[in-house]
Motif scaffolding. Structure first.
Motif, PDB file in Angstrom:
ATOM      1  N   ALA A  11      29.966  16.915  29.912  1.00  0.00           N
ATOM      2  CA  ALA A  11      29.720  17.710  28.599  1.00  0.00           C
ATOM      3  C   ALA A  11      29.673  19.187  28.580  1.00  0.00           C
ATOM      4  N   GLY A  12      29.506  19.717  27.757  1.00  0.00           N
ATOM      5  CA  GLY A  12      29.586  21.141  27.303  1.00  0.00           C
ATOM      6  C   GLY A  12      31.060  21.535  27.230  1.00  0.00           C
ATOM      7  N   PRO A  13      31.157  22.937  26.763  1.00  0.00           N
ATOM      8  CA  PRO A  13      32.519  23.498  26.868  1.00  0.00           C
ATOM      9  C   PRO A  13      33.243  23.683  28.289  1.00  0.00           C
ATOM     10  N   PRO A  14      34.627  23.280  28.081  1.00  0.00           N
ATOM     11  CA  PRO A  14      35.133  23.569  29.329  1.00  0.00           C
ATOM     12  C   PRO A  14      35.209  25.063  29.835  1.00  0.00           C
ATOM     13  N   ALA A  15      34.803  25.114  31.197  1.00  0.00           N
ATOM     14  CA  ALA A  15      34.612  26.355  31.963  1.00  0.00           C
ATOM     15  C   ALA A  15      35.808  26.974  32.001  1.00  0.00           C
ATOM     16  N   ALA A  16      35.818  28.376  31.677  1.00  0.00           N
ATOM     17  CA  ALA A  16      37.152  29.362  31.481  1.00  0.00           C
ATOM     18  C   ALA A  16      37.612  29.540  33.088  1.00  0.00           C
ATOM     19  N   ARG A  17      39.079  29.281  32.884  1.00  0.00           N
ATOM     20  CA  ARG A  17      39.409  29.116  34.408  1.00  0.00           C
ATOM     21  C   ARG A  17      40.130  30.445  34.717  1.00  0.00           C
ATOM     22  N   THR A  18      39.775  30.899  35.843  1.00  0.00           N
ATOM     23  CA  THR A  18      39.950  32.144  36.617  1.00  0.00           C
ATOM     24  C   THR A  18      41.173  32.547  37.485  1.00  0.00           C
ATOM     25  N   ALA A  19      42.067  33.401  37.040  1.00  0.00           N
ATOM     26  CA  ALA A  19      43.078  33.770  38.089  1.00  0.00           C
ATOM     27  C   ALA A  19      42.958  34.957  38.626  1.00  0.00           C
ATOM     28  N   ALA A  20      43.483  35.373  39.678  1.00  0.00           N
ATOM     29  CA  ALA A  20      43.166  36.475  40.387  1.00  0.00           C
ATOM     30  C   ALA A  20      44.506  37.281  40.742  1.00  0.00           C
ATOM     31  N   VAL A  21      44.820  38.561  40.217  1.00  0.00           N
ATOM     32  CA  VAL A  21      45.937  39.319  40.470  1.00  0.00           C
ATOM     33  C   VAL A  21      45.387  40.084  41.597  1.00  0.00           C
ATOM     34  N   ILE A  22      46.342  40.104  42.853  1.00  0.00           N
ATOM     35  CA  ILE A  22      46.054  40.847  44.127  1.00  0.00           C
ATOM     36  C   ILE A  22      47.173  41.951  44.132  1.00  0.00           C
ATOM     37  N   PRO A  23      46.880  43.278  43.758  1.00  0.00           N
ATOM     38  CA  PRO A  23      47.968  44.120  44.074  1.00  0.00           C
ATOM     39  C   PRO A  23      48.037  44.411  45.416  1.00  0.00           C
ATOM     40  N   ALA A  24      49.298  44.300  46.186  1.00  0.00           N
ATOM     41  CA  ALA A  24      49.319  44.301  47.760  1.00  0.00           C
ATOM     42  C   ALA A  24      50.627  45.132  47.991  1.00  0.00           C
ATOM     43  N   VAL A  71      38.254  30.156  40.667  1.00  0.00           N
ATOM     44  CA  VAL A  71      39.461  30.664  40.938  1.00  0.00           C
ATOM     45  C   VAL A  71      40.839  29.692  41.413  1.00  0.00           C
ATOM     46  N   SER A  72      41.419  29.334  40.208  1.00  0.00           N
ATOM     47  CA  SER A  72      42.426  28.545  40.528  1.00  0.00           C
ATOM     48  C   SER A  72      43.928  28.923  40.824  1.00  0.00           C
ATOM     49  N   LEU A  73      44.116  29.886  40.734  1.00  0.00           N
ATOM     50  CA  LEU A  73      45.315  30.744  40.695  1.00  0.00           C
ATOM     51  C   LEU A  73      45.312  32.021  41.483  1.00  0.00           C
ATOM     52  N   VAL A  74      46.064  32.278  42.434  1.00  0.00           N
ATOM     53  CA  VAL A  74      46.123  33.783  42.984  1.00  0.00           C
ATOM     54  C   VAL A  74      47.468  34.226  42.578  1.00  0.00           C
ATOM     55  N   VAL A  75      47.636  35.574  42.002  1.00  0.00           N
ATOM     56  CA  VAL A  75      48.987  36.087  42.028  1.00  0.00           C
ATOM     57  C   VAL A  75      48.906  37.312  43.059  1.00  0.00           C
ATOM     58  N   VAL A  76      49.948  37.011  43.878  1.00  0.00           N
ATOM     59  CA  VAL A  76      50.033  38.114  45.036  1.00  0.00           C
ATOM     60  C   VAL A  76      51.104  39.156  44.489  1.00  0.00           C
ATOM     61  N   VAL A  77      50.879  40.381  44.337  1.00  0.00           N
ATOM     62  CA  VAL A  77      51.951  41.518  44.230  1.00  0.00           C
ATOM     63  C   VAL A  77      52.401  41.928  45.523  1.00  0.00           C
ATOM     64  N   ALA A  78      53.560  41.601  45.848  1.00  0.00           N
ATOM     65  CA  ALA A  78      53.959  41.992  47.254  1.00  0.00           C
ATOM     66  C   ALA A  78      54.820  43.380  47.193  1.00  0.00           C
ATOM     67  N   PRO A  79      54.925  44.075  48.429  1.00  0.00           N
ATOM     68  CA  PRO A  79      55.556  45.164  48.499  1.00  0.00           C
ATOM     69  C   PRO A  79      57.016  44.564  48.041  1.00  0.00           C
ATOM     70  N   ASP A 106      41.966  44.349  45.031  1.00  0.00           N
ATOM     71  CA  ASP A 106      42.919  45.116  46.004  1.00  0.00           C
ATOM     72  C   ASP A 106      42.971  44.346  47.381  1.00  0.00           C
ATOM     73  N   ALA A 107      44.389  44.285  47.694  1.00  0.00           N
ATOM     74  CA  ALA A 107      44.448  43.508  48.990  1.00  0.00           C
ATOM     75  C   ALA A 107      43.769  44.537  50.230  1.00  0.00           C
ATOM     76  N   ALA A 108      43.520  45.671  49.753  1.00  0.00           N
ATOM     77  CA  ALA A 108      42.819  46.586  50.985  1.00  0.00           C
ATOM     78  C   ALA A 108      41.306  46.514  50.769  1.00  0.00           C
ATOM     79  N   ARG A 109      40.879  45.581  50.280  1.00  0.00           N
ATOM     80  CA  ARG A 109      39.452  45.012  50.358  1.00  0.00           C
ATOM     81  C   ARG A 109      39.239  43.752  50.796  1.00  0.00           C
ATOM     82  N   PRO A 110      39.673  43.331  52.026  1.00  0.00           N
ATOM     83  CA  PRO A 110      39.870  42.191  52.605  1.00  0.00           C
ATOM     84  C   PRO A 110      38.400  41.411  52.501  1.00  0.00           C
ATOM     85  N   LEU A 111      37.440  41.892  52.715  1.00  0.00           N
ATOM     86  CA  LEU A 111      36.205  41.179  53.163  1.00  0.00           C
ATOM     87  C   LEU A 111      35.179  41.223  52.239  1.00  0.00           C
TER      88      LEU A 111
END
Ligand code: CTP
Ligand code: MG
Length: 254
Positions: A11-24, A61-69, A122-127
């Motif tokens: 029931a109810g509307p589908p929950a919005a799916r979330t992606a995370a972009v991680i600048p690293a 969170v179903s997708l993580v986009v890592v932005v690599a060096p 930020d990748a620099a906030r690991p914790l």
């Protein structure tokens, strides 16, 4: 792994799916010489892996986009292959750019359709704890186009006329009322369309993504941040991060 094969909720509307972009993609100049900051170890595990796990810890969170060096995308891909993530979480790796802003934009360009909420972390906030991640997502779900986790300041802040040479005394020009100031962390959360529009249209120097949304004239809201979401910037921050990990290991032992 995609969630698409799972039965939809009854029931109810589908929950919005979330992606995370991680600048690293940063070098970590202030941390001193060595590998790119995101690839340095904390408790024996690369900082980036901690940051990816912190995002993947949220069930939304179903997708993580890592932005690599720029030269490190292959290395980052094999690191992610070597460290287990939850079944529900996919990942994508793209090479980053010259500035954080450019790196985030490259991450957004790599987002497939189907994710309505985007976190930038930020990748620099690991914790950062998962409760903070979930609180940001929840505030976006409730309708805010942009959400930042934020903490009150311990120090009084002065605005100065910056010195022309390092070390010279700087005239103080103002003292903003501390009770109205907040130190802003990540993950920052966005309605995807709003963030993409901000990155397409706003130019100039900005130090966070929510600031770009402010420049569109939209409302940004702050939710409580967490002291463990601090940014690893200088060598002393590594000491603090190792201490936080040691405390977690101790608490997990009980
Ligand atoms: N970042 C990025 N691309 C850049 C610069 C920064 O993806 N061209 C990322 C960093 O990897 C980091 C986040 O943006 O996860 C926050 O930036 P900061 O803490 O300033 O990291 P660095 O830029 O690596 O550090 P420094 O400024 O000390 O060189
Ligand atoms: Mg930087």
């Amino acid at each position: 792994m995609s969630d698409d094969s799972r039965p939809s909720p009854p029931a109810g509307p589908p929950a919005a799916r979330t992606a995370a972009v991680i600048p690293a993609a940063g070098r970590g100049v202030r941390l001193g010489p060595g590998a790119p900051k995101a690839l340095r170890a904390l408790g024996g595990t690369p900082m980036l892996i901690h940051a990816v796990r912190a995002m993947a810890a949220s069930r939304a969170v179903s997708l993580v986009v890592v932005v690599a060096p720029p030269e490190g995308a292959a290395e980052v891909r094999s690191l992610l292959d070597a460290h287990a993530l939850p079944e529900r979480t996919d990942f994508v790796v793209v090479p980053g750019g010259q500035s954080r802003q450019e790196s985030v934009r490259l991450g957004l360009d790599a987002l497939p359709p189907g994710h309505d909420i985007v976190l930038v972390h930020d990748a620099a906030r690991p914790l950062v704890p998962v409760d903070t991640v979930d609180a940001v997502i929840e505030a976006v779900r409730e309708g805010a186009p942009a959400v930042v986790p934020a903490l009150p300041l311990a120090d009084t802040v002065k605005q100065v006329e910056p010195a022309r040479a390092p070390g010279e005394p700087e005239p103080v020009v103002a003292t903003p009322e501390r009770a109205r100031l907040r130190a802003v962390q990540t993950p920052q959360g966005f309605d995807r369309e709003t963030l993409v529009r901000a990155h397409r249209t706003v130019t100039g120097d900005v130090t966070d993504d929510a600031g770009m949304v402010e420049q569109l004239g939209l409302t940004v809201v702050a939710v409580p941040g967490h002291e463990e979401a601090f940014k690893v910037t200088r060598p002393l921050d590594l000491v603090l991060a190792e201490a936080v990990l040691a405390r977690r290991r101790l608490n997990d032992g009980f």
